[in-house]
Design a protein around this motif. Structure first.
Motif, mmCIF file in Angstrom:
data_model
loop_
_atom_site.group_PDB
_atom_site.id
_atom_site.type_symbol
_atom_site.label_atom_id
_atom_site.label_comp_id
_atom_site.label_asym_id
_atom_site.label_seq_id
_atom_site.Cartn_x
_atom_site.Cartn_y
_atom_site.Cartn_z
ATOM 1 N N LEU A 301 0.812 -1.254 0.062
ATOM 2 C CA LEU A 301 -0.064 -0.117 0.040
ATOM 3 C C LEU A 301 1.050 1.168 0.147
ATOM 4 O O LEU A 301 2.067 1.118 0.252
ATOM 5 N N CYS A 302 0.217 2.422 -0.041
ATOM 6 C CA CYS A 302 0.901 3.684 -0.307
ATOM 7 C C CYS A 302 0.373 4.597 0.776
ATOM 8 O O CYS A 302 -0.854 4.624 1.134
ATOM 9 N N ALA A 310 -2.414 22.238 -0.661
ATOM 10 C CA ALA A 310 -3.444 22.758 -1.404
ATOM 11 C C ALA A 310 -3.551 22.174 -2.947
ATOM 12 O O ALA A 310 -2.598 21.392 -3.281
ATOM 13 N N GLY A 311 -4.662 22.170 -3.388
ATOM 14 C CA GLY A 311 -4.832 21.589 -5.029
ATOM 15 C C GLY A 311 -4.938 19.895 -4.721
ATOM 16 O O GLY A 311 -4.946 19.364 -3.600
ATOM 17 N N LEU A 312 -4.954 19.352 -5.989
ATOM 18 C CA LEU A 312 -4.724 17.909 -6.207
ATOM 19 C C LEU A 312 -3.375 17.362 -5.900
ATOM 20 O O LEU A 312 -2.391 17.857 -6.221
ATOM 21 N N LYS A 313 -3.063 16.354 -5.066
ATOM 22 C CA LYS A 313 -2.044 15.757 -4.641
ATOM 23 C C LYS A 313 -1.509 14.754 -5.906
ATOM 24 O O LYS A 313 -2.194 13.630 -5.870
ATOM 25 N N THR A 314 -0.529 14.861 -6.714
ATOM 26 C CA THR A 314 -0.235 14.067 -7.574
ATOM 27 C C THR A 314 0.097 12.737 -7.395
ATOM 28 O O THR A 314 -0.419 11.502 -7.880
ATOM 29 N N ARG A 315 1.048 12.564 -6.307
ATOM 30 C CA ARG A 315 1.209 11.293 -5.872
ATOM 31 C C ARG A 315 0.186 10.697 -5.266
ATOM 32 O O ARG A 315 0.097 9.138 -5.637
ATOM 33 N N ALA A 316 -0.872 11.202 -4.916
ATOM 34 C CA ALA A 316 -2.100 10.105 -4.371
ATOM 35 C C ALA A 316 -2.763 9.824 -5.493
ATOM 36 O O ALA A 316 -3.388 8.538 -5.407
ATOM 37 N N LEU A 317 -2.867 10.570 -6.407
ATOM 38 C CA LEU A 317 -3.574 10.091 -7.772
ATOM 39 C C LEU A 317 -2.961 9.103 -8.333
ATOM 40 O O LEU A 317 -3.443 7.945 -8.852
ATOM 41 N N GLY A 323 -3.624 1.300 -8.757
ATOM 42 C CA GLY A 323 -4.425 0.232 -8.231
ATOM 43 C C GLY A 323 -3.555 -0.137 -6.661
ATOM 44 O O GLY A 323 -3.828 -1.263 -6.321
ATOM 45 N N VAL A 324 -3.156 0.898 -6.144
ATOM 46 C CA VAL A 324 -2.293 0.771 -4.923
ATOM 47 C C VAL A 324 -3.111 1.201 -3.913
ATOM 48 O O VAL A 324 -3.390 2.472 -3.889
ATOM 49 N N PRO A 325 -3.693 0.398 -2.837
ATOM 50 C CA PRO A 325 -4.370 0.892 -1.485
ATOM 51 C C PRO A 325 -3.716 2.113 -0.966
ATOM 52 O O PRO A 325 -2.353 2.076 -0.735
ATOM 53 N N LEU A 326 -4.388 3.066 -0.653
ATOM 54 C CA LEU A 326 -3.771 4.479 -0.326
ATOM 55 C C LEU A 326 -4.481 4.628 0.993
ATOM 56 O O LEU A 326 -5.921 4.733 1.244
ATOM 57 N N VAL A 327 -3.741 5.339 1.969
ATOM 58 C CA VAL A 327 -4.044 5.543 3.219
ATOM 59 C C VAL A 327 -3.455 7.336 3.510
ATOM 60 O O VAL A 327 -2.267 7.485 3.184
ATOM 61 N N THR A 328 -4.508 8.046 3.449
ATOM 62 C CA THR A 328 -3.885 9.537 3.695
ATOM 63 C C THR A 328 -4.703 10.338 4.456
ATOM 64 O O THR A 328 -5.453 9.816 5.224
ATOM 65 N N THR A 329 -4.331 11.490 4.494
ATOM 66 C CA THR A 329 -5.066 12.554 5.369
ATOM 67 C C THR A 329 -5.950 13.201 4.535
ATOM 68 O O THR A 329 -6.142 13.099 3.550
ATOM 69 N N SER A 330 -6.983 14.043 5.521
ATOM 70 C CA SER A 330 -8.095 14.760 4.628
ATOM 71 C C SER A 330 -7.258 15.672 3.670
ATOM 72 O O SER A 330 -7.802 16.051 2.724
#
Length: 417
Positions: A301-302, A310-317, A323-330
């Protein structure tokens, strides 16, 4: 349509989101429109000639790359940061040769539209006045800096962020309404700018990422039991998030999974991060990888532990697309059209973040469900093709608006364009 795209960085090599954005704009539009690229690069950039060749090979009618300036000593930069009216991060792009070259281009070859990055907003003064203009900050720098100020680790950095935020607020309030259109990448950014600068005509076009046709099966993942954290490692917001994760979240995860490895992926990791990784058990600083997607797909996972931004986070996208499960903050999930629990997991405290990571590590079925849903979301919403098509639509709308204003100006008593 004949247009100029002005960018703070060249489109090649594809080292970060700014370069990728310009590269895919060129690749997506050059077959239908005449594009002239004007870009900056660092003074020590060794591949500027390759970038020009890349742009011409991908359909640009012309391409010029100008080195931005670097202060020979720190005193002018500090004085400008403290006393200058404009944000000092724009200082290095005030290169007379770039202004003269653009001024000559638009007079020699009349343009329909000029697309300027926020860093090149001053270049609007070089135009003839007949062109439609698009300013593309992607997100509000005022909002970004205010977010950083809330999480600043010391008073000095907090004061810096607040001072620069006030300067960007003035710039965004005054400058953006002077452009035909203002491009941002997410709805939260649009709402903020519309509130800050009511005269700006703001349009949302999300950035894209590479979306592979297939995602790996669980059996193909992480033969060496690893998770990943990818980002622009020299960015202070990224560094703050990594420090928080390594100091408060990773020990909880590692206590439950002592064999787990965390891989830090990204361009130009600073010495501070190298020292932090070296003294943290189970952390491997990989740095830049040529194929980030392949590296992400090798992990279970990532994580994207951003605390401000701010804005869209490229690495999250990119994690979602691979198809890598993602855990992130708000903060990391903000602006993405994803539902927590369906496409990703969101947690904002050390305890809940660690719990989300451990739950996914122990639940391959849940990992698979998240991976499939995330990949499908990226494939329908966040491809580079959709980005190029969206920007083309924005350009055409700006051009129509400008022509309508010009037509009104020819009518006696009509409004000035």
């Amino acid at each position: 349509m004949r247009l100029v795209i002005a960018s703070p960085e060249p489109p090649f090599p594809h080292a970060n989101a700014t370069r990728l954005k310009v590269a895919h704009l060129i690749a997506g539009l050059a077959q239908r429109h005449e594009i002239h690229l004007r870009s900056f690069c660092a003074p020590e950039e060794s591949r500027a000639a390759e970038a020009v060749t890349w742009a011409l090979d991908h359909g640009c009618s012309s391409a010029r790359i100008t080195p931005w300036t670097r202060d020979p000593w720190r005193a002018p930069a500090i004085a400008h940061a403290a006393l200058g009216v404009r944000p000092h991060t724009l200082r290095k792009y005030r290169v007379a040769a770039a202004r003269d070259e653009l001024r000559e281009l638009v007079r020699r070859t009349p343009m329909d539209l000029v697309h300027l990055d926020i860093n090149m907003s001053e270049l609007r003064s070089c135009l003839t006045g007949s062109e439609a203009t698009v300013i593309s900050p992607s997100d509000s720098f005022t909002r970004l800096l205010l977010s950083g100020a809330r999480r600043a680790p010391n008073l000095g950095r907090r004061a810096y962020y607040l001072a620069q935020a006030s300067k960007f607020a003035w710039l965004e309030l005054r400058e953006y309404p002077r452009f035909t259109k203002c491009h941002v990448v997410s709805a939260p950014e649009a709402r903020f700018l519309e509130s800050l600068s009511p005269g700006a005509d703001v349009a949302v076009v999300p950035i894209g990422v590479r979306v592979p046709p297939h995602i790996p099966d669980e059996a193909e993942r992480a033969p060496d039991h690893a998770i990943s954290l990818a980002g622009q490692l020299s960015n202070p917001y990224t560094l703050d998030g990594i420090s928080w994760f390594l100091g408060k979240v990773w020990p909880r995860v590692r206590a439950a999974e002592p064999q787990l490895e965390l891989r830090l992926l990204g361009h130009a990791p600073p010495a501070k991060l190298a020292h932090l990784a070296a003294r943290t058990v189970g952390v491997k600083l990989v740095g830049y990888v040529e194929d980030l997607g392949t590296e992400l797909r090798r992990t279970l996972l990532c994580v994207c532990p951003l605390l401000s931004g701010a804005g869209l986070k490229t690495r999250a996208l990119e994690a979602l697309a691979e198809g890598v499960p993602l855990v992130t903050t708000s903060v990391g999930a903000e602006g993405i059209a994803a539902r927590p629990g369906r496409h990703l997991r969101v947690a904002d405290t050390p305890a809940t973040f660690a719990a989300a990571v451990l739950e996914l590590l122990h639940n391959p079925v849940e990992r698979r469900l998240l991976a499939v849903a995330a990949h499908d979301l990226a494939a329908t919403t966040y491809t580079w093709r959709r980005f190029a098509e969206g920007m083309e639509g924005l350009y055409l709308a700006a051009l129509a608006k400008r022509r309508a204003a010009m037509n009104r100006a020819t009518i006696p008593g009509g409004a000035r364009p």
